[in-house]
Design a protein around this motif. Structure first.
Motif, PDB file in Angstrom:
ATOM      1  N   LYS A 114       0.458  -1.130  -0.327  1.00 40.27           N
ATOM      2  CA  LYS A 114      -0.750   0.134  -0.122  1.00 40.27           C
ATOM      3  C   LYS A 114       0.673   0.741   0.154  1.00 40.27           C
ATOM      4  O   LYS A 114       0.577   2.111  -0.508  1.00 40.27           O
ATOM      5  N   ARG A 197       2.412  -2.728 -10.375  1.00 41.80           N
ATOM      6  CA  ARG A 197       2.116  -2.308  -9.572  1.00 41.80           C
ATOM      7  C   ARG A 197       0.705  -3.038 -10.170  1.00 41.80           C
ATOM      8  O   ARG A 197      -0.638  -2.833  -9.171  1.00 41.80           O
ATOM      9  N   GLU A 198      -0.266  -2.515 -11.015  1.00 40.52           N
ATOM     10  CA  GLU A 198      -1.692  -2.251 -11.969  1.00 40.52           C
ATOM     11  C   GLU A 198      -1.822  -3.324 -11.688  1.00 40.52           C
ATOM     12  O   GLU A 198      -2.766  -3.364 -11.775  1.00 40.52           O
ATOM     13  N   GLU A 201      -3.059  -4.127  -8.627  1.00 44.48           N
ATOM     14  CA  GLU A 201      -4.083  -3.589  -7.789  1.00 44.48           C
ATOM     15  C   GLU A 201      -5.323  -4.247  -8.760  1.00 44.48           C
ATOM     16  O   GLU A 201      -6.047  -4.074  -8.159  1.00 44.48           O
ATOM     17  N   GLY A 204      -6.754  -6.943  -6.894  1.00 44.08           N
ATOM     18  CA  GLY A 204      -6.634  -6.579  -5.327  1.00 44.08           C
ATOM     19  C   GLY A 204      -6.402  -7.403  -5.067  1.00 44.08           C
ATOM     20  O   GLY A 204      -6.608  -8.674  -3.979  1.00 44.08           O
TER      21      GLY A 204
END
Length: 361
Positions: A114, A197-198, A201, A204
C-alpha cells in the motif's frame, strides 16, 4: 527524483522528435516516482540485517529509479535502529513503516504494498541476499510494457555471510502466458518475481494471514488468471537463506496447531481453485502442489505435545476426498515410507515421536 510536470512533458516531446523514446521511463516519471519498489518485512532480524542492507546498498544507481519500503513488524531487538540509520542515508528513496505490535509477515507485506510508490514491485526477505546491481539490471533491461511479471531464480544457501555475491548476469530464457508459466516453473515464493503494480491492484490480491505458505496462495491468485504475460530471466541473482531453525521446525503447541490448520487451509483453497480450471495439465500441477504441501503435515503432527489419532484419521480422509496422497509413492525415501505408515496407523506416533522431538533441541 522527477522535476516539474512541464519538464516531464518537454522531455517526452523531445524524445518523440528524436525518435529515441524510452516510454517506460517517461510514464514512470509522470505517474510513478520510482520504477521499482523493493518491499522488506523485518521482525527481530538484527543479527543478519546488516548483510542484507549491504546487499541493498549495492542496488542503488544514479537516477534514483528504485525505492525500498521497510516494515518493522514489532521488533524487540535492534532491528528498528538499523533500519532508521539506513533510511537516514537514503531519505528520498526509502519508506519505514514502524509497527509497534507484531502482525505477521503477511500483513507487513500488505502494508508495504500500500505504501509503495514504484511502477513495479518485488519482495526481499531481510536475511537473504542479492547480487550487486541485479535489481537495476533487471529493471532497466527487462521491464517493459509487453509483460506483467518478470521471473528470476534463486540459490538456496545456509550461510549468507560467506557468499561471494557475483555481479548479476542474465538473459531471457522464456516468455509467454502466466498459466503456461505456472505449469512449467515454481511459483511458491514471491521474492523471485517482479510484479507490475497495476496488475496487483487490478487483481486485488494480497497475502493471506497464515503462519506460513502465504506466498504460495498469493502467487496462486496471481498466476491462475488470463491475459497476463510473464518473462523469465535465466539467472540466479537471489540468495535465499535456508534457516537452520525454520518455520516448520520450531515447535510449540500453539504453533503446531496453527501450522496444521494453515496447511489444510492452503490445500483446501487450492482445491477450490482447481475446481475452476478446465485445463487438465493445470489441474495436475495444482495437485502436485497440494501433495508437496501435504507432506509438511506429518512432521508437524509428530512434534505435537499430544498426538490426536482421530485428527490424523480425519486429515487423511479429507486429503483422500481431494485425491491428495502425500506419501502414497514409496519411492520417496525411508522417511516417506515411515510417514505413509504413520498416516495409516497414527497410534505408531507414540513410538516414533521422540525421534522428531529430538530434532528440536
Amino acid at each position: 527524483m522527477a522535476g516539474s510536470d512541464v519538464g516531464c512533458i518537454t522531455t517526452w516531446l523531445f524524445a518523440q522528435v528524436v525518435n529515441r523514446v524510452d516510454v517506460s521511463v517517461v510514464e514512470r516519471t509522470m505517474n510513478y516516482p520510482f520504477q521499482l519498489s523493493v518491499l522488506v518485512p523485518c521482525c527481530n532480524v538484527e543479527r543478519c540485517l546488516e548483510m542484507s542492507l549491504w546487499c541493498l546498498e549495492q542496488q542503488w544507481d544514479d537516477d534514483d529509479s528504485m525505492e525500498i519500503v521497510f516494515v518493522n513488524d514489532g521488533s524487540t531487538d535492534g532491528t528498528l535502529e538499523l533500519l532508521q540509520s539506513y533510511c537516514k542515508k537514503h531519505p528520498d528513496n526509502t519508506i519505514l513503516i514502524d509497527k509497534k505490535v507484531n502482525c505477521g509477515v503477511a500483513q507487513a507485506r500488505n502494508d508495504a504494498m500500500k505504501a509503495a510508490r514504484g511502477r513495479w514491485i518485488t519482495f526481499f526477505d531481510p536475511d537473504d541476499a542479492i547480487s550487486a546491481g541485479a535489481y537495476q539490471a533487471m529493471s532497466n533491461g527487462y521491464l517493459d510494457e509487453s509483460i506483467d511479471i518478470l521471473s528470476f531464480d534463486a540459490n538456496r544457501v545456509y550461510d549468507v555471510d560467506m557468499l561471494p555475491l557475483p555481479h548479476y548476469n542474465g538473459r531471457v530464457e522464456w516468455e509467454g502466458d502466466c498459466k503456461a508459466f505456472f505449469k512449467e516453473y515454481d511459483t511458491s515464493v514471491p521474492w523471485t518475481f517482479i510484479y507490475r503494480r497495476e496488475l496487483l491492484e487490478r487483481l486485488g490480491v494480497g497475502f493471506p494471514h497464515l503462519s506460513f505458505l502465504e506466498g504460495e496462495l498469493f502467487n496462486l491468485d496471481v498466476f491462475l488468471n488470463d491475459n497476463i504475460r510473464v518473462r523469465r530471466v535465466g539467472c540466479k541473482p537471489y540468495y535465499h537463506h535456508n534457516r537452520p531453525v525454520s518455520l516448520s521446525s520450531v515447535s510449540t503447541a500453539r504453533n503446531n496447531a496453527a501450522r496444521i490448520d494453515d496447511v489444510m487451509t492452503v490445500i483446501e483453497y487450492m482445491e477450490q481453485k482447481k475446481s475452476l480450471q478446465h485445463d487438465e495439465q493445470l489441474k495436475r500441477k495444482i495437485t502436485e502442489k497440494q501433495t508437496g504441501i501435504a507432506r509438511l503435515l506429518m512432521p508437524i503432527i509428530a512434534r505435537c505435545d499430544q498426538v490426536d489419532t482421530v485428527m490424523v484419521r480425519r486429515i487423511r480422509q479429507q486429503l483422500k476426498s481431494w485425491k491428495v496422497y502425500p506419501y502414497q509413492a514409496l519411492g520417496g525415501g525411508v522417511m516417506h515410507v515411515i510417514y505413509n505408515l504413520l498416516f495409516r496407523f497414527p497410534r505408531l506416533l507414540a513410538v516414533v515421536r521422540p525421534l522428531f522431538m529430538g530434532n528440536n533441541h
